[in-house]
Design an enzyme around this catalytic site. Structure first.
Site, short mmCIF file in Angstrom:
data_model
loop_
_atom_site.label_atom_id
_atom_site.label_comp_id
_atom_site.label_asym_id
_atom_site.label_seq_id
_atom_site.Cartn_x
_atom_site.Cartn_y
_atom_site.Cartn_z
N THR A 45 0.85 -1.19 0.00
CA THR A 45 0.00 0.00 0.00
C THR A 45 0.88 1.24 0.00
OG1 THR A 45 -0.19 0.30 2.41
CG2 THR A 45 -1.77 -1.21 1.36
N SER A 68 6.13 0.05 7.75
CA SER A 68 5.61 0.32 6.41
C SER A 68 4.30 1.10 6.49
CB SER A 68 5.39 -0.98 5.64
OG SER A 68 4.33 -1.71 6.24
N HIS A 69 3.91 1.65 5.35
CA HIS A 69 2.66 2.40 5.27
C HIS A 69 1.48 1.58 5.78
CE1 HIS A 69 -1.06 3.73 3.24
NE2 HIS A 69 -0.61 4.92 3.56
N ALA A 70 1.33 0.36 5.31
CA ALA A 70 0.19 -0.47 5.71
C ALA A 70 0.15 -0.69 7.22
CB ALA A 70 0.22 -1.81 4.98
N VAL A 73 -0.79 2.75 9.12
CA VAL A 73 -2.17 3.15 8.92
C VAL A 73 -3.14 2.14 9.54
CG1 VAL A 73 -3.92 3.77 7.20
CG2 VAL A 73 -1.56 4.50 6.88
#
Length: 118
Positions: A45, A68-70, A73
């Site tokens: 993502t 990481s982004h995933a 978030v």
């Protein structure tokens, strides 16, 4: 590969357990297929994918780790996430009911249960 008899593993990056329908998403053009309560299964993502986190009950990705982004978030939205699941997009089929455990880093197909009749 079907995961019906397997537990697939990755890195649990956002704690909790959720059960929902798998929805494989390959690109932004497929976002509209994601329904409330789906488990989003994707390669990775980035910020463009953030709106899916408000709809999904859990996230499973082929890449990524704790920062990481995933992962970040998913923790912000309070939904379970398991990242780094090898070949998730080929092993998991859209429509399969999954149980995602973001604490233990496992993804498995929910067993079909049958009711008893009197």
């Amino acid at each position: 590969m079907d995961i019906s008899n397997d537990v697939v593993t990755g890195t649990g990056v956002s704690p909790g357990t959720a059960c929902g329908t798998a929805r494989t998403v390959h690109n932004i053009d497929e976002f509209s297929a994601v329904k409330p309560g789906d488990v989003v299964v994707c390669r990775t993502t980035d910020p463009a994918w953030t709106p899916l986190f408000a709809v999904a009950c859990a996230i499973v990705t082929e890449t990524g780790g704790m920062l990481s982004h995933a992962a970040i978030v998913a923790r912000e939205y309070g939904i379970p996430a398991v990242l780094g699941v090898t070949d998730a997009l080929t092993r998991i089929t859209t429509g399969t009911t999954l149980v995602v455990d973001g604490t233990d880093g496992t993804v498995r197909e929910k067993p079909v249960t049958t009711g008893t009749t009197s």
